[in-house]
Design a protein around this motif. Structure first.
Motif, mmCIF file in Angstrom:
data_model
loop_
_atom_site.group_PDB
_atom_site.id
_atom_site.type_symbol
_atom_site.label_atom_id
_atom_site.label_comp_id
_atom_site.label_asym_id
_atom_site.label_seq_id
_atom_site.Cartn_x
_atom_site.Cartn_y
_atom_site.Cartn_z
ATOM 1 N N GLY A 7 0.792 -1.214 0.000
ATOM 2 C CA GLY A 7 0.000 0.000 0.000
ATOM 3 C C GLY A 7 0.825 1.264 0.000
ATOM 4 O O GLY A 7 2.051 1.248 0.096
ATOM 5 N N ILE A 8 0.107 2.396 -0.098
ATOM 6 C CA ILE A 8 0.680 3.737 -0.130
ATOM 7 C C ILE A 8 0.416 4.390 1.227
ATOM 8 O O ILE A 8 -0.740 4.477 1.659
ATOM 9 C CB ILE A 8 0.039 4.576 -1.249
ATOM 10 C CG1 ILE A 8 0.277 3.922 -2.613
ATOM 11 C CG2 ILE A 8 0.562 6.004 -1.233
ATOM 12 C CD1 ILE A 8 -0.629 4.467 -3.711
ATOM 13 N N LEU A 9 1.463 4.833 1.879
ATOM 14 C CA LEU A 9 1.303 5.484 3.172
ATOM 15 C C LEU A 9 0.676 6.870 2.983
ATOM 16 O O LEU A 9 1.178 7.692 2.216
ATOM 17 C CB LEU A 9 2.659 5.619 3.866
ATOM 18 C CG LEU A 9 2.658 6.297 5.234
ATOM 19 C CD1 LEU A 9 1.808 5.519 6.220
ATOM 20 C CD2 LEU A 9 4.075 6.443 5.768
ATOM 21 N N LEU A 10 -0.422 7.111 3.688
ATOM 22 C CA LEU A 10 -1.114 8.391 3.602
ATOM 23 C C LEU A 10 -0.711 9.322 4.744
ATOM 24 O O LEU A 10 -0.370 10.482 4.515
ATOM 25 C CB LEU A 10 -2.634 8.179 3.608
ATOM 26 C CG LEU A 10 -3.193 7.270 2.507
ATOM 27 C CD1 LEU A 10 -4.704 7.150 2.639
ATOM 28 C CD2 LEU A 10 -2.816 7.783 1.126
ATOM 29 N N ILE A 21 0.876 5.433 14.557
ATOM 30 C CA ILE A 21 -0.315 4.941 13.859
ATOM 31 C C ILE A 21 -0.220 5.424 12.421
ATOM 32 O O ILE A 21 -0.063 6.630 12.171
ATOM 33 C CB ILE A 21 -1.608 5.440 14.515
ATOM 34 C CG1 ILE A 21 -1.756 4.850 15.925
ATOM 35 C CG2 ILE A 21 -2.823 5.074 13.663
ATOM 36 C CD1 ILE A 21 -2.978 5.341 16.671
ATOM 37 N N ILE A 22 -0.269 4.490 11.490
ATOM 38 C CA ILE A 22 -0.212 4.857 10.078
ATOM 39 C C ILE A 22 -1.547 4.554 9.407
ATOM 40 O O ILE A 22 -2.252 3.609 9.787
ATOM 41 C CB ILE A 22 0.935 4.141 9.333
ATOM 42 C CG1 ILE A 22 0.751 2.615 9.343
ATOM 43 C CG2 ILE A 22 2.280 4.529 9.928
ATOM 44 C CD1 ILE A 22 1.764 1.869 8.466
ATOM 45 N N ASP A 23 -1.895 5.373 8.449
ATOM 46 C CA ASP A 23 -3.081 5.178 7.613
ATOM 47 C C ASP A 23 -2.564 4.886 6.214
ATOM 48 O O ASP A 23 -1.801 5.683 5.643
ATOM 49 C CB ASP A 23 -3.946 6.440 7.626
ATOM 50 C CG ASP A 23 -5.374 6.176 7.180
ATOM 51 O OD1 ASP A 23 -5.807 5.005 7.203
ATOM 52 O OD2 ASP A 23 -6.072 7.142 6.817
ATOM 53 N N VAL A 24 -2.946 3.748 5.661
ATOM 54 C CA VAL A 24 -2.387 3.270 4.405
ATOM 55 C C VAL A 24 -3.516 2.948 3.431
ATOM 56 O O VAL A 24 -4.539 2.389 3.821
ATOM 57 C CB VAL A 24 -1.521 2.016 4.641
ATOM 58 C CG1 VAL A 24 -0.804 1.615 3.360
ATOM 59 C CG2 VAL A 24 -0.506 2.244 5.746
ATOM 60 N N PHE A 25 -3.324 3.312 2.174
ATOM 61 C CA PHE A 25 -4.247 2.912 1.110
ATOM 62 C C PHE A 25 -3.691 1.640 0.483
ATOM 63 O O PHE A 25 -2.677 1.682 -0.209
ATOM 64 C CB PHE A 25 -4.378 4.024 0.083
ATOM 65 C CG PHE A 25 -5.343 3.735 -1.050
ATOM 66 C CD1 PHE A 25 -6.386 2.833 -0.914
ATOM 67 C CD2 PHE A 25 -5.203 4.387 -2.268
ATOM 68 C CE1 PHE A 25 -7.270 2.576 -1.947
ATOM 69 C CE2 PHE A 25 -6.076 4.144 -3.316
ATOM 70 C CZ PHE A 25 -7.114 3.231 -3.153
ATOM 71 N N VAL A 47 11.483 5.953 6.924
ATOM 72 C CA VAL A 47 10.851 5.048 5.968
ATOM 73 C C VAL A 47 9.354 5.323 5.872
ATOM 74 O O VAL A 47 8.757 5.209 4.799
ATOM 75 C CB VAL A 47 11.089 3.581 6.385
ATOM 76 C CG1 VAL A 47 10.290 2.620 5.508
ATOM 77 C CG2 VAL A 47 12.567 3.252 6.339
ATOM 78 N N LEU A 48 8.768 5.718 7.001
ATOM 79 C CA LEU A 48 7.318 5.906 7.066
ATOM 80 C C LEU A 48 6.955 7.344 6.726
ATOM 81 O O LEU A 48 6.471 8.112 7.563
ATOM 82 C CB LEU A 48 6.804 5.519 8.454
ATOM 83 C CG LEU A 48 7.060 4.071 8.871
ATOM 84 C CD1 LEU A 48 6.559 3.827 10.290
ATOM 85 C CD2 LEU A 48 6.395 3.090 7.898
ATOM 86 N N GLN A 49 7.186 7.710 5.471
ATOM 87 C CA GLN A 49 6.876 9.037 4.975
ATOM 88 C C GLN A 49 5.697 8.957 3.998
ATOM 89 O O GLN A 49 5.568 7.987 3.242
ATOM 90 C CB GLN A 49 8.083 9.645 4.264
ATOM 91 C CG GLN A 49 9.280 9.891 5.181
ATOM 92 C CD GLN A 49 8.996 10.902 6.261
ATOM 93 O OE1 GLN A 49 8.340 11.912 6.008
ATOM 94 N NE2 GLN A 49 9.477 10.640 7.465
ATOM 95 N N PRO A 50 4.807 9.965 3.993
ATOM 96 C CA PRO A 50 3.672 9.937 3.065
ATOM 97 C C PRO A 50 4.114 9.687 1.628
ATOM 98 O O PRO A 50 5.091 10.267 1.154
ATOM 99 C CB PRO A 50 3.058 11.334 3.228
ATOM 100 C CG PRO A 50 3.401 11.717 4.632
ATOM 101 C CD PRO A 50 4.774 11.146 4.873
ATOM 102 N N SER A 76 10.597 4.173 -1.922
ATOM 103 C CA SER A 76 10.488 5.501 -1.334
ATOM 104 C C SER A 76 10.272 6.521 -2.451
ATOM 105 O O SER A 76 10.860 6.405 -3.517
ATOM 106 C CB SER A 76 11.759 5.855 -0.562
ATOM 107 O OG SER A 76 11.723 7.214 -0.168
ATOM 108 N N ARG A 77 9.418 7.487 -2.192
ATOM 109 C CA ARG A 77 9.200 8.551 -3.167
ATOM 110 C C ARG A 77 9.708 9.885 -2.635
ATOM 111 O O ARG A 77 9.355 10.941 -3.164
ATOM 112 C CB ARG A 77 7.720 8.630 -3.529
ATOM 113 C CG ARG A 77 7.209 7.356 -4.220
ATOM 114 C CD ARG A 77 5.803 7.527 -4.758
ATOM 115 N NE ARG A 77 5.404 6.370 -5.545
ATOM 116 C CZ ARG A 77 4.704 5.327 -5.069
ATOM 117 N NH1 ARG A 77 4.356 5.304 -3.793
ATOM 118 N NH2 ARG A 77 4.363 4.331 -5.856
#
Length: 241
Positions: A7-10, A21-25, A47-50, A76-77
């Motif tokens: 998924g894509i981290l939002l 807490i991460i929200d992922v699509f 690593v946990l960047q939108p 990573s983007r």
């Protein structure tokens, strides 16, 4: 309960001492939140960047629990997002709109694929605004507010389509616009897949999609205002015009 997906981290927000807490699509499970233990640490936080693409393992005792993620980076983007002001603003607009629009735990695999492809184009500044416009059109379609640009709503013909009705989302031809032209939204050729897609046409198209995001989609979600990140992207794009 357990599943694996990508998924894509939002969004990411700190939780307790060192967790996040991460929200992922995700492709198969929609927008889905969970706890990452150690997610606020110096090792995991970068690593946990939108916008990051993640391999995810979700576990919970019961299906309706928040649950926890084991998250590993796939792509990573960050470098693409930092390539310019437009890229960073665009990434923030995409992740903010997905977090705003999508219901929790409802799969939208086609929209997921389009979102992934859009974010992979971030560094391509010349083509990205056009890809983003098409993504917003797809977002409206996916969530039940798609535009009907196939033929004129008045005549049924598909020649000289130049406007969109703000009420119905249907195309209107130049000949049929008449005295209502000032009340209609622009339908630039780029929205019909025609022409060379100059920036001013993309900007006109974003004005039209923005109307339906604000006047149709947002009211269906409790009349919350659209994320400010979209406006910041429009401002960044306007500087290029």
């Amino acid at each position: 309960m357990e599943w694996r997906d990508h998924g894509i981290l939002l969004t990411r927000r700190r939780h307790g001492e060192g967790a996040a807490i991460i929200d992922v699509f995700t492709e198969g499970h929609g927008r889905h939140a969970g706890i990452v233990h150690g997610g606020a640490s110096r090792k995991k936080a970068p690593v946990l960047q939108p916008g990051a693409q993640l391999d995810l393992l979700w576990r919970a005792r019961l299906e309706d629990h928040l649950g926890s993620y084991k998250a590993e980076p796939l792509r990573s983007r960050a470098a693409a997002a930092l390539s310019g002001r437009l890229a960073l603003a665009g990434l923030n607009a995409v992740t903010a709109l997905l977090g705003f629009c999508l219901p929790e735990r409802e799969p939208h695999p086609a929209l997921y694929k389009r979102s992934e492809q859009l974010l992979d184009l971030l560094a391509e500044e010349e083509v990205w605004p056009l890809a983003y416009l098409r993504w917003e059109m797809a977002l409206l379609e996916e969530l039940g507010f798609g535009l009907d640009l196939s033929a004129c709503a008045v005549s049924g013909r598909n020649e000289e389509l130049a406007y969109v009705s703000p009420k119905t989302g249907r195309a209107v031809s130049r000949q049929e616009a008449g005295q209502w032209v000032a009340r209609l939204l622009p339908l630039p050729p780029v929205m019909l897949g025609q022409g060379d897609a100059p920036d001013h046409e993309v900007a006109a198209g974003l004005r039209t999609t923005g109307h339906f995001l604000e006047a149709r989609l947002a009211p269906s979600l409790g009349n919350r205002p659209l994320p400010e990140a979209r406006g910041r992207f429009l401002d960044a794009f306007a500087r290029r015009l």
